[in-house]
Design a protein around this motif. Structure first.
Motif, PDB file in Angstrom:
ATOM      1  N   LEU A   1       0.832  -1.196   0.000  1.00 17.67           N
ATOM      2  CA  LEU A   1       0.000   0.000   0.000  1.00 17.67           C
ATOM      3  C   LEU A   1       0.876   1.260   0.000  1.00 17.67           C
ATOM      4  O   LEU A   1       0.555   2.255  -0.660  1.00 17.67           O
ATOM      5  N   THR A   2       2.001   1.214   0.718  1.00 17.99           N
ATOM      6  CA  THR A   2       2.867   2.398   0.785  1.00 17.99           C
ATOM      7  C   THR A   2       3.408   2.740  -0.606  1.00 17.99           C
ATOM      8  O   THR A   2       3.375   3.897  -1.021  1.00 17.99           O
ATOM      9  N   GLY A   3       3.904   1.715  -1.300  1.00 18.16           N
ATOM     10  CA  GLY A   3       4.419   1.946  -2.656  1.00 18.16           C
ATOM     11  C   GLY A   3       3.303   2.416  -3.586  1.00 18.16           C
ATOM     12  O   GLY A   3       3.467   3.379  -4.335  1.00 18.16           O
ATOM     13  N   TRP A   4       2.165   1.732  -3.530  1.00 19.12           N
ATOM     14  CA  TRP A   4       1.049   2.122  -4.409  1.00 19.12           C
ATOM     15  C   TRP A   4       0.664   3.584  -4.184  1.00 19.12           C
ATOM     16  O   TRP A   4       0.529   4.351  -5.137  1.00 19.12           O
ATOM     17  N   ALA A   5       0.462   3.940  -2.932  1.00 16.85           N
ATOM     18  CA  ALA A   5      -0.007   5.303  -2.633  1.00 16.85           C
ATOM     19  C   ALA A   5       1.057   6.327  -3.043  1.00 16.85           C
ATOM     20  O   ALA A   5       0.727   7.375  -3.620  1.00 16.85           O
TER      21      ALA A   5
END
Ligand code: ACO
Ligand code: OAA
Length: 374
Positions: A337-341
């Motif tokens: 989620l961190t990379g996606w966001a």
């Protein structure tokens, strides 16, 4: 296989945009987040520091880290309507579908009204993802309505606490932390690219993340850690491992947890999680799983020059920590989620709608024949 050209199908080898977030297969051990080598990060920082690095561009100082951890801790409560939805999802549902529904429902309840809210939305999702999956799992399998507000400082320990109903050992908390660091970001992989395509239409964060979860679900991407577990759990010993793999290769089956679209000789995350898996196997008193995993690794390299990717030794590591196989890929979600966001932020900051062209291979132009004549 190693010499296969990185061009052609699957957009392989083609640049599809710019990023300042990570490099894959370029320098250092092969993976960097904002210039820091993955081995350095996995050794010296926590997952929350990595999340901060990806979102804000720099590692936090200790005050910033404490404030960020407190912020995430304060956002752990699940809204009642979301809990009601999670309680209605059956125990045999696919946990990645639960994650997709969870983020989608949260998007209905806490819609991102404006891009100025994007950091708040990302933090809220980061804080709640462990709770979403564990609330569903504990309720659907055991009828427990768990309290999701705990005082765990770190997301990995928080996940294990919710899953097992007790705080994890220091070793388990550390391994989860490392695992989340390893999975956090990986340039233009399929799920991240999905998120960026969605972001490029100026869609909302929840939609970008729901789409990315759908892409990560497949066994060629994040789903490989579960598929790897299904493979190794049936292997009796090293000879049996070699026999089964030889048969699979003869059948031209894909061996899950091996190979990579970009790395050619090794995945830098593998050695790191493998070392932790070995440590856990000793603590667990394991006589088989780690050994058969190693036998698979050497056999695949000897036979096909195929190496373990990030997923393969994650399977045994997670298993040793008592994590049910079907929750493996949702953990990947909690981290990625961190990379996606961060990619959604980056796409929005310099956006043009992503719309490539296709080479047409269909029939030549023709006229419609009236229905009565067909
Ligand atoms: C965190 C992650 O998402 S890491 C990836 C997780 N996915 C997996 O572990 C699934 C298993 N691995 C695979 O399917 C592939 O290696 C992928 C999807 C990761 C990469 O696919 P590609 O970029 O097409 O791989 P690559 O070009 O290196 O493949 C070369 C050849 O090796 C074969 N090969 C690659 N990986 C494997 C494997 N795991 N088992 C058997 N054969 C394989 C391919 O079939 C291909 O041969 P072909 O062109 O004759 O079909
Ligand atoms: O980069 C890829 O294609 C897949 C991968 O390893 C990841 O997303 O972590």
């Amino acid at each position: 296989m190693v010499d296969k050209k990185l061009s052609g199908a699957g957009l392989r080898g083609q640049s599809a945009g710019e990023t300042a977030l990570s490099t894959v297969g370029q320098s250092g051990t092969g993976l960097t987040y904002r210039g820091y080598d993955i081995s350095d990060l996995a050794e010296s920082v926590s997952f929350e520091e990595v999340a901060y690095l990806l979102f804000y561009g720099e590692l936090p100082n200790s005050e910033q880290l404490t404030a960020y951890r407190e912020r995430l801790k304060s956002m752990r409560s699940l809204p009642r309507p979301l809990k009601e939805v999670l309680e209605r999802i059956p125990a045999d549902a696919h946990p990645m579908d639960v994650m997709r529904t969870g983020v989608s429902m949260l998007g209905n309840l806490e819609t991102e009204a404006d891009f100025s809210e994007q950091q708040d939305v990302a933090d809220r999702l980061l804080a709640t993802f462990p709770a979403i999956i564990c609330y569903w799992y504990r309720y659907s399998h055991f009828g427990d309505r768990i309290i999701t507000e705990t005082d765990d400082d770190q997301l990995g320990a928080y996940f294990l606490h919710l899953l097992h109903g007790k705080k994890p050992s220091e070793l388990h908390a550390r391994v989860m932390d490392v695992s989340l660091i390893l999975y956090a970001e990986h340039e233009f992989n399929a799920s991240t690219f999905t998120a960026r395509v969605c972001a490029s239409t100026l869609s909302d964060m929840h939609s970008c993340i729901a789409g990315a979860i759908g892409s990560l679900r497949g066994p060629l991407h994040g789903g490989a850690n579960e598929a790897a577990m299904e493979l190794i759990e049936d292997l009796k010993d090293e000879d049996h491992a070699r026999e089964v793999l030889a048969q699979k290769l003869a059948n031209k089956d894909k061996i899950m947890g091996f190979g990579h679209a970009i790395y050619r000789e090794s995945d830098p995350r593998n050695g790191i999680i493998k070392a932790w898996s070995e440590k856990l196997s000793k603590e667990f008193g394991d006589e088989r799983l780690y050994k058969v995993s190693e036998a698979c690794e050497s056999f695949m390299w000897e036979q096909k020059k195929l190496f373990c990717n990030a997923d393969f030794f994650h399977a045994s590591a997670y298993h040793f920590m008592g994590i049910p196989t079907k929750l493996f890929t949702p953990i990947f979600v909690c981290s990625r989620l961190t990379g996606w966001a961060a990619h959604v932020f980056e796409q929005r900051a310099n956006n043009r709608i992503i719309r490539p062209s296709a080479d047409y291979v269909g029939v030549e132009p023709r006229n419609v024949v009236p229905l009565s004549e067909r």
